[in-house]
Design an enzyme around this catalytic site. Structure first.
Site, PDB file in Angstrom:
ATOM      1  N   SER A 106       1.119  -0.281   0.027  1.00 45.47           N
ATOM      2  CA  SER A 106       0.400   0.652  -0.053  1.00 45.47           C
ATOM      3  C   SER A 106       0.613   1.097   0.224  1.00 45.47           C
ATOM      4  O   SER A 106       1.626   1.288  -0.872  1.00 45.47           O
ATOM      5  CB  SER A 106      -1.338   0.029   0.776  1.00 45.47           C
ATOM      6  OG  SER A 106      -1.560   1.163   0.846  1.00 45.47           O
ATOM      7  N   ASP A 130     -10.059  -3.337  -5.986  1.00 43.03           N
ATOM      8  CA  ASP A 130      -9.272  -2.539  -4.955  1.00 43.03           C
ATOM      9  C   ASP A 130      -9.044  -1.281  -5.433  1.00 43.03           C
ATOM     10  O   ASP A 130      -8.820  -1.302  -6.684  1.00 43.03           O
ATOM     11  CB  ASP A 130      -8.248  -3.152  -4.753  1.00 43.03           C
ATOM     12  CG  ASP A 130      -7.360  -1.695  -4.023  1.00 43.03           C
ATOM     13  OD1 ASP A 130      -7.679  -1.043  -3.864  1.00 43.03           O
ATOM     14  OD2 ASP A 130      -5.561  -2.395  -4.003  1.00 43.03           O
ATOM     15  N   HIS A 185      -7.799  -4.462  -1.296  1.00 46.08           N
ATOM     16  CA  HIS A 185      -7.297  -3.832  -0.701  1.00 46.08           C
ATOM     17  C   HIS A 185      -6.487  -4.571   0.811  1.00 46.08           C
ATOM     18  O   HIS A 185      -7.511  -4.082   1.937  1.00 46.08           O
ATOM     19  CB  HIS A 185      -7.391  -2.670  -0.498  1.00 46.08           C
ATOM     20  CG  HIS A 185      -6.090  -1.846  -0.505  1.00 46.08           C
ATOM     21  ND1 HIS A 185      -5.151  -1.581  -1.579  1.00 46.08           N
ATOM     22  CD2 HIS A 185      -5.373  -0.993   0.418  1.00 46.08           C
ATOM     23  CE1 HIS A 185      -3.810  -0.516  -1.150  1.00 46.08           C
ATOM     24  NE2 HIS A 185      -4.505  -0.748   0.385  1.00 46.08           N
TER      25      HIS A 185
END
Length: 316
Positions: A159, A253, A283
């Site tokens: 991320s 995501d 995610h």
């Protein structure tokens, strides 16, 4: 389109989404405290060969790092992975990603150096990226003392940490080193573009909402003109000469499309790149170890990374 949600995720997605805190209504400190209060450490952490916390010099003062050695011993110096945790540049820490780092060090048989970089908004762009790069430089100079191989250093992250890993690779190229063997990018935040199809499709109802992602960028790079700088949004960079990349993309995501675009851009720039799509994933799924898809993704990522860190060219 990314097909159906993974069945295990489908069973819990409503609860996950309902439980995601409204960070966009909070200060950074409040969001940090909320996330931290929900963290439950593993009752029995995965055994590794050794774990050590220490401090290294960073551009803003001492930086804490956590160094993991794999359970399987090896006579030769080991490859080393500098790891940047996710958390929207605002929250999470060494503890939140301790389980993942333990798993990676054992699966890859590498030394993992997890970085407790400075967090936004108190420390805005480019503080976090400079911290991860500083640790990478420190590592290149201190590898032997750790039992590591200075010729086999990789960077990785998930991320926001994937952003920081990608930026560290750019900084290392632009600033004359250290040379890197690989970059491992797990559903990375690559560009502050909220208009992609994946933002439209998955920006609500899939656990990591678009309004939170916008808020992360507001905390990290409040000056919108900074967001197109290559060290903030690597998709805007000249990508030639970067180390080989392995990318994990989650299908459901909001960040899916920017990750795929980055994989395409790396390939177009002549960077050997493997993109692994887990279309049923959301995610953050790789830090949910009870999910079978998380275990599959971890195994695939580490298999690809092992190939790169052994000095073998990336392949499909």
């Amino acid at each position: 389109m990314s097909g159906e949600l993974d069945p295990q995720i489908a069973r819990i997605i409503e609860a996950l989404d309902r439980g995601f805190p409204p960070v966009h209504e909070m200060t950074g400190a409040q969001a940090r405290a909320t996330i931290r209060s929900r963290f439950v450490s593993a009752a029995a952490p995965e055994e590794v060969g050794g774990v050590e916390d220490r401090f290294v010099d960073g551009p803003g003062g001492d930086l804490r790092v956590r160094i993991y050695h794999p359970a399987a011993s090896a006579a030769d110096p080991l490859p080393v992975l500098v790891y940047a945790h996710g958390g929207g540049f605002v929250f999470c820490d060494l503890d939140s990603h301790d389980g993942l780092c333990r798993d990676i060090t054992n699966r890859l048989a590498v030394i993992v150096v997890s970085v407790d970089y400075r967090l936004a908004p108190e420390h805005a762009w480019p503080a976090a990226a400079e911290d991860v790069y500083a640790v990478t430089r420190w590592l290149s100079q201190n590898c032997a003392a750790l039992g590591g191989d200075a010729g086999r250093i990789a960077v990785g992250g998930d991320s926001a940490g994937g952003n920081l890993a990608a930026v560290t690779a750019l900084m290392a190229r632009d600033r004359g080193g250290p040379p890197l063997m690989a970059q491992l990018l797990v559903y990375p935040m690559i560009a502050a573009d909220f208009t992609t199809e994946s933002y439209r499709l998955y920006g609500s109802g899939y656990y990591n909402p678009a309004q939170a992602l916008r808020w992360y960028w507001d905390q990290y790079a409040p000056n919108e003109s900074d967001r197109t700088h290559p060290y903030a949004s690597p998709l805007h960079a000249d990508l030639r000469g970067l180390p080989p990349a392995v990318m994990v993309i989650a299908g459901h995501d909001p960040l899916r499309d920017e990750g795929l675009a980055y994989g395409d851009a790396l390939t177009a720039a002549g960077v050997p790149t493997v993109v692994r799509r887990f279309d049923g994933g959301i995610h953050g799924f790789m830090t949910m170890p009870s999910l079978d898809i998380a275990q599959s993704a971890r195994a695939q990522l580490c298999s690809d990374a092992a190939t790169l860190m052994a000095g073998v060219p990336a392949g499909g």
